[in-house]
Enzyme design. Structure first.
Site, short mmCIF file in Angstrom:
data_model
loop_
_atom_site.label_atom_id
_atom_site.label_comp_id
_atom_site.label_asym_id
_atom_site.label_seq_id
_atom_site.Cartn_x
_atom_site.Cartn_y
_atom_site.Cartn_z
N GLY A 44 -15.56 -10.85 -2.14
CA GLY A 44 -14.26 -10.82 -1.68
C GLY A 44 -13.93 -9.98 -0.44
O GLY A 44 -14.60 -8.90 -0.73
N THR A 45 -13.30 -10.41 0.61
CA THR A 45 -12.71 -9.44 1.28
C THR A 45 -11.59 -9.91 2.05
O THR A 45 -11.25 -11.30 1.61
CB THR A 45 -13.78 -9.45 2.84
N THR A 46 -10.42 -9.34 2.69
CA THR A 46 -10.54 -8.12 3.32
C THR A 46 -9.29 -7.65 2.71
O THR A 46 -8.24 -8.38 2.42
CB THR A 46 -10.21 -8.39 4.72
#
Length: 272
Positions: A44-46
């Protein structure tokens, strides 16, 4: 029930778990020697956060990726940790969510044992220790790099803390971002952030930053207008932390997208 469960012990739930059931700690799991888990689990990002005079806003996009595949379009990456703080996660999603749950329990356990809440610095230090415990998996590609923010009731202001994979803790000024799209998000924040923003203005700035991150980073999800999936936004003030409603975030995103139809690169920032 084992005697240890009935005895008065440490105010740290992690220390209790380490003594009684260490295999349940996220960082105690091991991959086979030489193996890499980098492409085995969704990432997962951001995450972005910014302060304003009355507190701090944290927001995260909704995309999780596994290699070049979009693993999930509506993952939640920003979580409340107690009444006055929240954490956003970047990195290996499964381990990060497990670490957040352990952190939430750690803070609740401390409050019940000591009869008071930890200071904001104390909370940041406890999270640092949890990240340090995951160092072995981080070296095998399963790193977790959270962003922590909260309202400091003593200092009477919002504060932001970033971390590295070794558990190093750093207090940030004004704004910060983590994850693969952080480079682009921070660029947008540098141009758009103002110290006199209110909560709504600050939320708009972090949403603009996430839009710019998604514009240049394939692992960051932009607003999904067809599915109506938008970033999660938490606002932390002296009154506590609240998650902005989907309708409130949608209204801000609709305005941003409408403006981007006129100027795709985002709003102008003053030259001086």
């Amino acid at each position: 029930m084992p005697p240890a469960y009935r005895a008065t012990g440490s105010a740290s739930f992690t220390e209790f778990l380490d003594a009684q059931q260490p295999d349940l700690l996220p960082g105690r799991r091991r991959l086979p020697e030489g193996a890499s888990g980098a492409d085995l689990a969704p990432h997962g990002t951001t995450i972005v956060a910014a302060t304003f005079p009355g507190g701090v806003v944290m927001a995260g996009d909704r995309r999780a990726t596994m290699g070049n595949i979009i693993a999930q379009r509506d993952i939640e990456k920003v979580f409340p940790t107690d009444e006055y703080s929240a954490v956003g996660i970047a990195g290996t999603a499964g381990i990060a969510v497990e670490m957040v749950r352990l952190f939430q329990t750690e803070l609740e356990h401390y409050e019940k044992i000591e009869g008071t809440t930890l200071s904001l610095d104390g909370k940041a230090n406890r999270l640092s220790a949890l990240i340090r415990g995951n160092l072995g998996l981080a070296m095998q590609g399963l790193a977790v790099v959270p962003l922590f923010a909260g309202y400091d009731l003593v200092a009477d202001l919002g504060r932001i803390f970033s971390y590295d994979v070794t558990g190093g803790r750093y207090e940030e000024t004004a704004f910060h971002a983590v994850g693969s799209g952080s480079l682009f998000a921070r660029g947008a924040l540098k141009k758009l952030y103002r110290e006199d923003l209110d909560a709504t203005g600050c939320a708009t700035v972090v949403l603009q930053a996430l839009y710019d991150a998604a514009d240049d980073d394939s692992a960051t999800g932009g607003p999904d207008m067809s599915r109506r999936i938008f970033p999660i936004v938490h606002v932390l003030t002296a009154d506590g932390q609240t998650r902005m409603s989907d309708d409130a975030v949608a209204a801000l995103v609709d305005d941003i997208v409408a403006a981007r139809h006129v100027r795709p690169d985002g709003p102008h920032a003053p030259l001086t």
